[in-house]
Write a protein that holds these residues in place. Structure first.
Motif, short mmCIF file in Angstrom:
data_model
loop_
_atom_site.label_atom_id
_atom_site.label_comp_id
_atom_site.label_asym_id
_atom_site.label_seq_id
_atom_site.Cartn_x
_atom_site.Cartn_y
_atom_site.Cartn_z
N MET A 1 -69.04 4.79 -74.54
CA MET A 1 -67.82 4.71 -73.74
C MET A 1 -66.62 5.08 -74.61
O MET A 1 -66.52 4.64 -75.75
CB MET A 1 -67.65 3.29 -73.19
CG MET A 1 -66.37 3.08 -72.39
SD MET A 1 -66.23 1.39 -71.79
CE MET A 1 -64.63 1.47 -70.98
N SER A 2 -65.72 5.89 -74.11
CA SER A 2 -64.53 6.28 -74.83
C SER A 2 -63.29 5.80 -74.08
O SER A 2 -63.38 5.35 -72.93
CB SER A 2 -64.49 7.80 -75.01
OG SER A 2 -64.47 8.44 -73.75
N TRP A 3 -62.15 5.89 -74.71
CA TRP A 3 -60.91 5.48 -74.06
C TRP A 3 -60.10 6.71 -73.69
O TRP A 3 -60.27 7.78 -74.25
CB TRP A 3 -60.10 4.57 -74.98
CG TRP A 3 -59.80 5.16 -76.32
CD1 TRP A 3 -60.51 4.99 -77.48
CD2 TRP A 3 -58.72 6.04 -76.64
NE1 TRP A 3 -59.94 5.70 -78.49
CE2 TRP A 3 -58.83 6.35 -78.02
CE3 TRP A 3 -57.66 6.58 -75.91
CZ2 TRP A 3 -57.94 7.19 -78.66
CZ3 TRP A 3 -56.77 7.43 -76.57
CH2 TRP A 3 -56.91 7.71 -77.92
N GLN A 4 -59.23 6.54 -72.71
CA GLN A 4 -58.32 7.59 -72.28
C GLN A 4 -56.93 6.99 -72.09
O GLN A 4 -56.80 5.81 -71.77
CB GLN A 4 -58.79 8.22 -70.97
CG GLN A 4 -60.09 9.00 -71.08
CD GLN A 4 -60.49 9.61 -69.75
OE1 GLN A 4 -60.18 9.10 -68.69
NE2 GLN A 4 -61.19 10.74 -69.81
N ILE A 5 -55.90 7.80 -72.28
CA ILE A 5 -54.55 7.33 -72.03
C ILE A 5 -54.35 7.22 -70.52
O ILE A 5 -54.58 8.19 -69.78
CB ILE A 5 -53.50 8.30 -72.62
CG1 ILE A 5 -53.70 8.44 -74.12
CG2 ILE A 5 -52.09 7.81 -72.32
CD1 ILE A 5 -52.72 9.40 -74.78
N GLY A 45 -56.70 1.19 -75.65
CA GLY A 45 -58.02 1.49 -76.20
C GLY A 45 -58.12 1.10 -77.65
O GLY A 45 -57.11 0.86 -78.32
N TYR A 46 -59.35 1.00 -78.12
CA TYR A 46 -59.57 0.77 -79.54
C TYR A 46 -60.87 1.40 -79.99
O TYR A 46 -61.80 1.60 -79.20
CB TYR A 46 -59.51 -0.72 -79.90
CG TYR A 46 -60.61 -1.60 -79.35
CD1 TYR A 46 -61.88 -1.65 -79.93
CD2 TYR A 46 -60.38 -2.46 -78.27
CE1 TYR A 46 -62.88 -2.49 -79.45
CE2 TYR A 46 -61.36 -3.29 -77.78
CZ TYR A 46 -62.61 -3.32 -78.38
OH TYR A 46 -63.59 -4.16 -77.90
N ILE A 126 -67.34 2.08 -82.30
CA ILE A 126 -67.52 1.71 -80.89
C ILE A 126 -66.16 1.84 -80.22
O ILE A 126 -65.19 1.20 -80.64
CB ILE A 126 -68.05 0.28 -80.76
CG1 ILE A 126 -69.41 0.12 -81.45
CG2 ILE A 126 -68.14 -0.13 -79.29
CD1 ILE A 126 -69.87 -1.32 -81.57
N SER A 127 -66.06 2.68 -79.20
CA SER A 127 -64.78 2.90 -78.51
C SER A 127 -64.76 2.14 -77.19
O SER A 127 -65.74 2.14 -76.46
CB SER A 127 -64.56 4.40 -78.26
OG SER A 127 -64.48 5.11 -79.47
N CYS A 249 -59.07 0.40 -85.08
CA CYS A 249 -57.90 1.24 -84.81
C CYS A 249 -57.52 1.08 -83.34
O CYS A 249 -58.30 1.43 -82.45
CB CYS A 249 -58.19 2.70 -85.13
SG CYS A 249 -56.74 3.78 -84.93
N MET A 250 -56.36 0.51 -83.12
CA MET A 250 -55.86 0.29 -81.76
C MET A 250 -54.96 1.44 -81.35
O MET A 250 -54.17 1.96 -82.16
CB MET A 250 -55.10 -1.04 -81.68
CG MET A 250 -55.96 -2.24 -81.97
SD MET A 250 -54.98 -3.71 -82.36
CE MET A 250 -53.83 -3.75 -80.99
#
Length: 264
Positions: A1-5, A45-46, A126-127, A249-250
């Protein structure tokens, strides 16, 4: 899983209403993201690199009906469950992660009639996507979890919230309904819910009941600071090893204005 703005946050950054920033921490257990006065942040996200990397454990794998049983599990067990949490002064957001362990083998040892295994923690990042807003400084806590004790086991009765067939309501299965999570006075995670706990016929609520699972500081079972465990394993050699420490990393946006009532 990844983060998005988030779309609205991205539009605000493009319009100059907000600024994208990162906050990176690690090598300990406690950090604080500072939020300036008359501002608020949106953490979306982090990327979390777990503690325990770079430590190879050589174990013995004995033949067992065609399979192999590793004997070197205790040294890495603390690193296999890790928690990241965020506290804004008003809201608390815990995230528990299971961390993979890599196992490789070496050729069969004729003298020992066994195989040797090399085990290590997979510290690949891990995102996670989150959405946390705060006008206050944000407290970030990381730690390792070894044990969560199943304190009470019950069958779940049929209620309007646990219907038969769709949930475990009415099932003959006996499952965990109270879990001890660390601390001198362990947090009691109550299931299905602390609300109307007596309706389920499980008895009185303990004084420290909670409706979600998270570990609290406890050197014997976790939450345990990773640097403490690393020092116990190998002293300064392990605590100084960059690969063995955790990193977080946030990713967030900072708005230089007071927080609106409607935050989306």
């Amino acid at each position: 899983m990844s983060w998005q703005i988030p779309t609205q946050v991205e539009l605000d950054i493009i319009a100059g209403k907000a600024k994208y920033q990162t906050f990176q921490t690690g090598n300990g257990g406690q950090s604080i993201l500072q939020v300036p006065a008359n501002s608020f942040v949106v953490i979306f996200g982090y990327d979390f690199s777990p503690a325990g990397g770079g430590i190879d454990c050589v174990g013995l794998a004995l033949s067992n009906d065609g399979g192999f049983v590793s004997l070197s599990v205790d040294r890495l067990r603390w690193f296999e469950t890790q928690q990241i949490s965020f506290y804004t002064g008003t809201d608390f957001f815990p995230f528990i992660h299971h961390v993979d362990k890599k196992t490789s083998g070496v050729p069969f040892d004729v003298a020992l009639n066994s195989y040797r295994t090399i085990e290590s923690i997979d510290n690949a990042p891990i995102s996670r996507q989150v959405y946390i807003t705060s006008t206050n400084d944000v407290t970030i806590t990381h730690g390792l979890i070894l044990n969560t004790f199943n304190n009470t086991m019950n069958a779940i009765p049929i209620t309007n919230r646990t219907p038969q067939g769709l949930s475990y309501g009415g099932s003959p299965q006996v499952m965990n309904t109270q879990t001890n999570y660390g601390g001198a006075a362990p947090l009691q995670f109550m299931q299905p819910s602390p609300k109307d706990y007596l309706d389920f016929g499980f008895g009185l609520l303990p004084g420290n009941a909670d409706n979600q699972a998270f570990a609290t500081p406890d050197a014997a079972n976790g939450l345990l600071a990773s640097t403490t465990h690393l020092f116990n394993l190998g002293g300064d050699t392990f605590t100084s090893a960059a690969a063995a420490n955790y990193y977080l990393c946030m990713h967030y946006a900072i708005y230089s204005k007071t927080i609106p009532e409607q935050r989306g």
